[in-house]
Design a protein around this motif. Structure first.
Motif: not given
Length: 352
Positions: A147, A149, A151-153, A155, A179, A187-188, A190-191
């Motif tokens: 991913l 982004e 700081n994106r956790r 997956t 995700p 907001e999510t 893109k993931a």
């Protein structure tokens, strides 16, 4: 050779051939089981909520009941015969999978499994159960989704399993858990788009290597069939899907088809319910080859089904109708099954 022995051998060959000529009971199932955690601490994962002294007060008794409940669902979806393949998501580790197939009533159904070892912070993974007499495992691998982004956790990885079915054809199965929408759909998004790009790249690579690609993709995608990640990026067509009796040999096997048709999307049907509205977040997607009536393997009626048995539902007191009967409602133990409903399809397998 005596006449009796010739007769017995001929009868055996006829029976064996008949079994290969047509098999209508190859059922493929997917189920988000909602937090199948054991009761032991994994120091490198954030599983503290699911410990006996954690937020969910996750005791050994609750864990064993969860295993029995999952068994009940798989058995019910299988009907008279166990599903040949069962994709699962939200399973923690090898320990819970071993317990599921060996230390729960599911052991009677003779499953083996493969699973991922994902970088997901909570430690949840993806698995595929398979019955060895219906699916001969050739290879399994997993793909990390990068991913972009900041700081994106991380997956869950994509699980890819290849095996032989009873007529000798190869089946490629990809199981996914994209995700979530936690934090907002936009907001999510893109993931999930990046996850869909990674999956599509794997599918294109697979199609380029196979003379004939028999591909099944199943999972919890946290998006509906018409959402951008599914329709525009993964390019899983959910329109104009023919029935198996109507399908044409000209159907492009390089295309993907979402068996949930766009016209089936409404507020009263789905696999997951949020704030009174049903969503189809769980999907089974197939390559066009599996919708070709002349292919040795075809999807029966070109359709996928939601299993909504009464025991999997409870009254939705806040909104209306029914909702999935969950294991937990926040920290309160609900003694249910999952916040998702399972889905399944049937394959008809003929001799090549």
């Amino acid at each position: 050779m005596s006449g009796r022995r010739v007769f017995i051998l001929s009868l055996y060959l006829i029976i064996s051939f008949t079994e290969i000529v047509s098999q209508n009971n190859f059922r493929v199932m997917f189920y988000n089981v909602e937090n199948l955690f054991d009761t032991f601490d994994n120091p490198v994962k954030d599983d503290n909520d699911f410990l006996p002294d954690g937020f969910m007060n996750w005791t050994p008794w609750k864990y064993r009941k969860k295993l029995r409940n999952i068994t009940s669902v798989i058995t019910a979806v299988g009907g008279m015969q166990s599903p040949a393949l069962v994709g699962l998501c939200e399973v923690e580790n090898d320990s819970v999978m071993y317990d599921l197939i060996n230390r729960s009533p599911l052991r009677a159904q003779g499953y083996e499994y493969v699973m991922t070892d994902s970088p997901d912070i909570r430690g949840i993974n993806i698995a595929l159960l398979y019955q060895r007499h219906q699916f001969k495992l050739l290879k399994s691998t997993e793909y990390v989704i990068e991913l972009g982004e900041k700081n994106r956790r991380p997956t869950r990885n994509i699980l890819h399993v290849t095996g032989l079915i009873i007529n000798g054809d190869t089946l490629d199965v990809l199981v996914c858990h994209f995700p979530s929408r936690s934090g907002g759909q936009k907001e999510t998004e893109k993931a999930r788009i990046e996850s869909a790009k990674a999956l599509r790249n794997r599918v294109d690579s697979l199609i380029s290597k196979r003379d004939t690609a028999n591909i099944i993709i199943m999972g919890d995608f946290n998006d509906q069939p018409n959402d951008k990640s599914m329709s525009a990026v993964l390019r899983a067509n959910c329109n104009n899907i023919p029935s198996d009796s109507e399908s044409s040999e000209t159907k492009n096997e390089k295309e993907l088809f979402n068996l949930f048709r766009s016209g089936e999307i409404d507020n009263d049907k789905g696999t997951y319910k949020y704030q009174g509205k049903w969503y189809i977040n769980d999907h089974i997607i197939v390559s066009g080859n599996l919708l070709n009536a002349k292919n040795p393997i075809i999807v029966k009626n070109s359709e996928v089904n939601i299993y909504a048995g009464d025991f999997l539902l409870e009254d939705d007191l806040k909104y209306y109708g029914k909702k999935p009967f969950r294991t937990n409602m926040g920290p309160r133990y609900n003694d249910g099954f999952s916040d998702h409903l399972p889905i399944y399809m049937d394959l008809i397998i003929n001799a090549p």
